[in-house]
Design an enzyme around this catalytic site. Structure first.
Site, mmCIF file in Angstrom:
data_model
loop_
_atom_site.group_PDB
_atom_site.id
_atom_site.type_symbol
_atom_site.label_atom_id
_atom_site.label_comp_id
_atom_site.label_asym_id
_atom_site.label_seq_id
_atom_site.Cartn_x
_atom_site.Cartn_y
_atom_site.Cartn_z
ATOM 1 C CB CYS A 33 -0.587 2.379 3.965
ATOM 2 S SG CYS A 33 -2.229 1.865 3.426
ATOM 3 C CG ASP A 34 3.198 1.167 4.539
ATOM 4 O OD1 ASP A 34 2.728 1.631 5.589
ATOM 5 O OD2 ASP A 34 3.008 0.000 4.162
ATOM 6 C CB CYS A 65 -0.928 0.002 1.221
ATOM 7 S SG CYS A 65 -2.004 1.446 1.306
#
Length: 315
Positions: free
Chosen positions: A135-136, A132
């Site tokens: 997300c990261d 992701c």
């Protein structure tokens, strides 16, 4: 007989359980052998509102579970082997618990990211391997990273990651990409993106601090080489976890459950879907939680006028 059964314990399922329990509907929540969804594989979550310093993924999921239990949600662990949606109340066959019966169902089983299946990959999820970008990506400021994949999602993630990384290398096993022309052109015009096409990933390499490289095979020469990197984003698609439904609910071409726009209603009255199992666009913890709230409210309103059971007797 349960008023409502929630299948899945990611952000969407647990949020649905919190709302149902607060409405005194006493939901049963069925969690699989790996409860908590994909957030349990994320080390730190920095984009969930209310946590200015961030929170560990497993801790966030544990807190949401405790919150649902506090209001009266019941939890059971086991695989849902099959469901019968042909008539209400619905029947579920759950491993270790036999047949369970419910007036309504909320399906929040999520979608599993496809992995490469190579050595070192699973061991380094959360240590440099991610599925992701949104997300990261923030954790890779000024670093070199690799995106594995050749479709639209890979091109989109590569472009997004150039906001943070000093270099993004796209690795794909073929010379040709599956991505649409507009997405390919956008990636090729980005000066931070470099290409390693016709390369097959063989192994994720790591050290004490996480990922250090990706071993690949040059499909033209047959030679193996190591691409040094600080992070690897696997972008080869997701698989919605709907196999246990055996085709009883309408899905799109990719297998995601179809809901009525603006609601969580499926094509079967009394069955609702929330989270990544019906969302292939956003796939964020906060959007999953929001749809879990919607599913619980939709479920509650449905029960108000469609109960098949005299709850005044059993309660």
């Amino acid at each position: 007989m349960y008023k409502s059964i929630v299948i899945g314990t990611g952000p969407s399922g647990l949020t649905a359980a919190i709302y149902l329990a607060r409405a005194n509907l006493k939901p049963l929540v069925i969690e699989g052998p790996e409860p908590g969804g994909q957030l349990t594989t994320t080390t730190e979550v920095e984009n969930f509102p209310g946590f200015p310093e961030g929170i560990m993924g497993p801790e966030l999921m544990a807190n949401m579970r405790k919150q649902a239990e506090r209001f009266g949600a019941e939890f059971r662990t086991g695989w849902v082997n099959s469901v019968d949606l042909s008539q209400r109340p619905f029947k579920l066959q759950v491993e270790g618990h036999g047949e369970l019966v419910a007036e309504t169902l909320i399906i929040s089983t999520g979608a599993s990211a496809k992995l490469l299946g190579i050595p070192g990959e699973r061991d380094n999820i959360g240590r440099g391997v991610s599925t992701c970008a949104t997300c990261d990506g923030f954790f890779f400021r000024g670093k070199k990273i690799i995106v594995v994949g050749g479709g639209d999602s890979a091109m989109e993630e590569a472009n997004f990651l150039t906001r943070f990384a000093s270099e993004v290398r796209i690795v794909h096993r073929r010379e040709e990409l599956r991505a649409s022309k507009i997405m390919q052109d956008r990636a090729r015009e980005n000066p931070k993106i470099v290409w390693s096409l016709n390369r097959t990933p063989l192994e994720v390499l790591s050290g004490d601090r996480g990922v250090t490289g990706l071993k690949v095979r040059n499909n033209e020469t047959g030679e193996e080489e190591i691409l040094e990197t600080d992070g690897i984003f696997v972008a080869i698609g997701h698989t919605p976890n709907t196999k246990f439904l055996n085709g009883q609910l309408a899905t799109d071409d990719h297998g995601y459950l179809i809901v009525k726009p603006g609601t969580t209603e499926t094509n079967v009255p009394g069955v609702f879907a929330c989270g990544d199992v019906q969302d292939q666009r956003y796939r964020q913890a906060i959007t999953a939680a929001g749809s879990g709230c919607m599913a619980a409210l939709d479920c509650e309103r449905f029960l108000e006028g469609n109960s098949t059971h005299d709850w005044s007797v059993s309660l």
